[in-house]
Design a protein around this motif. Sequence first.
Motif, short mmCIF file in Angstrom:
data_model
loop_
_atom_site.label_atom_id
_atom_site.label_comp_id
_atom_site.label_asym_id
_atom_site.label_seq_id
_atom_site.Cartn_x
_atom_site.Cartn_y
_atom_site.Cartn_z
N ASP A 460 0.83 -1.21 0.00
CA ASP A 460 0.00 0.00 0.00
C ASP A 460 0.86 1.25 0.00
OD1 ASP A 460 -2.32 -1.45 -0.06
OD2 ASP A 460 -2.39 -1.64 2.13
N GLN A 461 1.93 1.20 0.79
CA GLN A 461 2.82 2.35 0.84
C GLN A 461 3.54 2.57 -0.49
OE1 GLN A 461 5.61 1.99 4.11
NE2 GLN A 461 3.93 2.44 5.52
N MET A 462 4.13 1.50 -1.01
CA MET A 462 4.96 1.69 -2.20
C MET A 462 4.13 2.01 -3.43
SD MET A 462 6.41 -2.09 -3.18
CE MET A 462 7.03 -2.56 -1.58
N LEU A 463 2.85 1.60 -3.42
CA LEU A 463 2.01 1.85 -4.59
C LEU A 463 1.11 3.07 -4.42
CD1 LEU A 463 1.21 -1.85 -5.49
CD2 LEU A 463 2.47 -0.24 -6.92
N ASN A 464 1.35 3.82 -3.38
CA ASN A 464 0.59 5.05 -3.15
C ASN A 464 0.98 6.08 -4.22
OD1 ASN A 464 -0.63 7.34 -2.08
ND2 ASN A 464 -0.20 6.69 0.03
N LYS A 466 0.73 9.19 -3.88
CA LYS A 466 1.18 10.44 -3.23
C LYS A 466 2.40 10.14 -2.37
CE LYS A 466 -3.53 11.94 -3.02
NZ LYS A 466 -3.98 10.55 -3.28
N GLY A 467 3.20 11.17 -2.15
CA GLY A 467 4.38 10.98 -1.31
C GLY A 467 5.57 10.52 -2.12
N ASN A 468 6.62 10.15 -1.41
CA ASN A 468 7.88 9.80 -2.06
C ASN A 468 7.86 8.36 -2.57
OD1 ASN A 468 10.50 9.70 -2.90
ND2 ASN A 468 11.42 10.03 -0.88
N THR A 469 7.12 8.14 -3.65
CA THR A 469 7.02 6.80 -4.23
C THR A 469 7.30 6.86 -5.73
OG1 THR A 469 4.69 7.04 -4.84
CG2 THR A 469 5.15 6.18 -2.63
N ALA A 470 7.59 5.69 -6.29
CA ALA A 470 7.82 5.62 -7.74
C ALA A 470 6.57 6.04 -8.49
CB ALA A 470 8.23 4.21 -8.13
N VAL A 471 5.40 5.65 -7.97
CA VAL A 471 4.15 5.98 -8.66
C VAL A 471 4.01 7.49 -8.79
CG1 VAL A 471 1.69 5.51 -8.75
CG2 VAL A 471 3.17 3.98 -7.48
N TYR A 472 4.19 8.18 -7.69
CA TYR A 472 4.11 9.63 -7.70
C TYR A 472 5.08 10.24 -8.72
CZ TYR A 472 4.92 14.42 -6.18
OH TYR A 472 5.09 15.78 -6.17
N LEU A 473 6.30 9.74 -8.70
CA LEU A 473 7.33 10.30 -9.59
C LEU A 473 7.06 9.98 -11.05
CD1 LEU A 473 10.32 9.42 -7.28
CD2 LEU A 473 9.57 11.74 -7.86
N LEU A 474 6.60 8.75 -11.30
CA LEU A 474 6.29 8.37 -12.68
C LEU A 474 5.14 9.22 -13.20
CD1 LEU A 474 6.69 4.49 -12.39
CD2 LEU A 474 8.02 5.99 -13.88
N TYR A 475 4.15 9.46 -12.35
CA TYR A 475 3.03 10.32 -12.75
C TYR A 475 3.51 11.75 -13.01
CZ TYR A 475 -0.61 6.88 -11.77
OH TYR A 475 -1.42 5.78 -11.81
N ALA A 476 4.38 12.24 -12.14
CA ALA A 476 4.89 13.60 -12.31
C ALA A 476 5.56 13.73 -13.68
CB ALA A 476 5.87 13.93 -11.20
N HIS A 477 6.35 12.74 -14.01
CA HIS A 477 7.04 12.77 -15.31
C HIS A 477 6.04 12.71 -16.46
CE1 HIS A 477 8.66 10.50 -18.79
NE2 HIS A 477 9.56 11.46 -18.73
N ALA A 478 5.06 11.81 -16.36
CA ALA A 478 4.07 11.68 -17.43
C ALA A 478 3.30 12.99 -17.61
CB ALA A 478 3.12 10.53 -17.13
N ARG A 479 3.03 13.66 -16.50
CA ARG A 479 2.30 14.92 -16.56
C ARG A 479 3.11 15.97 -17.32
NH1 ARG A 479 1.12 14.91 -11.09
NH2 ARG A 479 -0.42 13.24 -11.25
N ILE A 480 4.40 16.01 -17.06
CA ILE A 480 5.26 16.97 -17.77
C ILE A 480 5.23 16.68 -19.28
CG2 ILE A 480 7.61 17.87 -18.02
CD1 ILE A 480 8.06 17.09 -15.07
N CYS A 481 5.31 15.39 -19.60
CA CYS A 481 5.27 15.01 -21.01
C CYS A 481 3.96 15.46 -21.64
CB CYS A 481 5.43 13.51 -21.18
SG CYS A 481 7.05 12.95 -20.69
#
Length: 588
Positions: A460-464, A466-481
Motif C-alpha cells: 500500500d505504501q509503495m504503490l501510493n 502520493k508521497g515519495n514513491t515511484a508511482v508519484y514520480l512516474l506520474y509527475a514525469h508523465a504529466r510533464i510530457c
Amino acid sequence: NTSEENSGNLKKQLAKLFEASLRETVPSKHDVEPLVAACTAKFGDYQCNNAMSLWSKIKGKNTDFKGPPAVGQAIMKNLPPSEMIESCSVAGPGFVNVVLSKTWLAEKIQNMLVDGIDTWAPKFSIKRAVVDFSSPNIAKEMHVGHLRSTIIGDTLARMLEFSKVDVLRRNHVGDWGTQFGMLIEFLFEKFPNFEDVNERAIGDLQAFYKASKQRFDTDSAFKERAQKAVVCLQGGEPKYRQAWAQICDISRKEFDKVYQRLGVHLEEKGESFYNPFIPGLIEGLSNKGLVQESEGARVIFIEGINIPLIVVKSDGGYNYASTDLAALWYRLNEDKAEWIIYVTDVGQQQHFDMVFKAAKRAGWLPAGDCMFPKASHVGFGLVLGDDGKRFRTRATEVVRLVDLLDEAKTRSKAALVERGKAEEWTEEELEQTAEAIGYGAIKYADLKNNRLTNYTFNYDQMLNDKGNTAVYLLYAHARICSIIRKSGKDIEELKKTGVLVLAHPDERALGLHLLQFAETVEEACTNLLPNVLCEYLYNLSEYFTKFYSNCQVVGSAEETSRLLLCEATAVVMRKCFFLLGIVPVYKI
Ligand code: ARG
C-alpha cells in the motif's frame, strides 16, 4: 582542465575557481583543498568554507590578515573572473557565498538539451569495475535479500556505466560446495534417467533441496554416498559433473525469470569458476608467510580481528573465504578491474573486511582505502514485514520473488483499471504500464532508503500515488510530457530556436536543481549510495511542482522558455529513472 569545464558538475567547476584563488591568497599553502558545498541558507547557491582552517594554519606566522573574515574577503577578491558567478559575499567567519549567474545556468541547461544529458555524466579515473551482485545460491530460492542485492547492484552498475566505466556485472552464484553431493545423490535416486530431467520434472527446486537435506540428515547410508559424490564431483567425474550442471541449469532458469522481469542483466561467474585457482593462490600466500596452521585448518590472521580467516578447512576442503580470495585475485589480475564492489547484506561485512585485509597483506591491494585498485563492500539491511520481523509469508518461510513481482503488478494494474484505463488504453499499454509501475515501486521503495537501514515491505505504501514513491514520480514525469504534448509545439524545434531564461525565482530554483544532477550522480556513485539519487529525484519533482503552480506555461509570454524548462526536467527525470532501473511511462 577542459573536461571539468565541460562536465555539468557545478561544485567541481567552482572548486577549480576557488583553488586558483586560494593559491593566490596564501601562496605558501598551495596544497590546500578547496572546500565547496551547496548553501543551506539563502546567502547564495554555493559556499567556500576554507577561510577558518586556512587562518589557523597561517596565524602567528607573519601574515597581514587580521582574522578569518579578512581571509574570506581575500579569497573572494582573488577569485578569477568567471561567467558562472553573478555575485559573491563574505559572511560570518569568512564563508564566501556565491550566487550563480542565471544567464549562465540557463545556457548550460540549454546546452544539455541540445548535446544530450550524457554530457553531464561524472568522470572517473578508472576504466573498469566489477559489481558482484544478486549472487543467489543454486537450488535454493532467491530471497528478498537477493532481491535487494539485485536492485542495488544494478543501480550502482548503471551509474558507473553512465560514467563510462566498463562494468563487469558478476553473478557470483553459490554453485559449489558440499551441498551438491546430497543434491546429486538425490537426483540419481529420484531420476535414474537423470539426463532427461528438466525443471518440470523436478518442480520446485527448493522443495527438492529440502527433501534431499532431510534425507541427508536422517539416513546415514545416503549421507555417506553424498559425501562420496562431492569427491567425485570435485574430481571431475563426467556423470557427476553432468548432474551438477543440470541442477545449476534448472536453478538458472528460475533466477532468469526474476532478472528478466526486473530488466537486470548479469553475467554468471559462479563460485565453481574460481575453484581451480585456489590451490595455487594458497600456496603463494603460504610462501609469503601469510598462512598459518590453526586447529588443523589453515588460516590467515588479520590485525585487529580476533578470529582468523579460514582458507583451508580442517578436512582439506575450501570454503566461501578461499573462493572469495581467488575471485578477488582473478578480478584484479585477469579482469583488470580497478574497483571491485560487492553487494550483500550487512551480515557479511566482517567476511569482506577480512578478505580485503588479507588481500592488502598479500600486497594485492594498496594499504590505504582511497587509492585504486580498491574493493568495497556495499552492505544493506533487512526487509521487514508489517510485523516488524524479517519479511516472510505465512505459507512458506521465504517469499518467492516472482510472487512478489506478480502481486505488485496485479495491484498496480487494478489501480489503473479502476481509473478507467482498461477502456482508454490497449491491453498492451495497460500491461506495460502496470509492470513499469509495479516493478518500479518495488525498486524505488528499496532504493530510497539508506541501504544500511532495514525497511518495511508494504504494497500500500509503495504503490501510493502520493508521497515519495515511484508511482508519484512516474506520474509527475508523465504529466510533464503531457504538458509538452498538449502545447502542440515541436520541442525538438524549440531546442534549436528557442531561448531558455530563468527569470522567475521558481524557474531559477528548478534550473539550479537540474544542474545539480551531475554532482549528485557523482556523489551517489562515489559513496555507493543510491538513496542520494532518489532524494534528488524527489526534490526535483517538488521544485517542478512549485514552478508549475506559480508560472503559467502554455499560453504565457514565456511559453517557449518554460516548455524548454519542462523538457529539461523530463530529460533529467528520465535519466534518474534509467539509473534507478525504473521504466518511465508517458501517459497516465
Ligand atoms: N551467495 C552469497 C549469498 O547468497 C552471496 C555471494 C556474494 N558474493 C561474493 N563474492 N561472496 O549470501
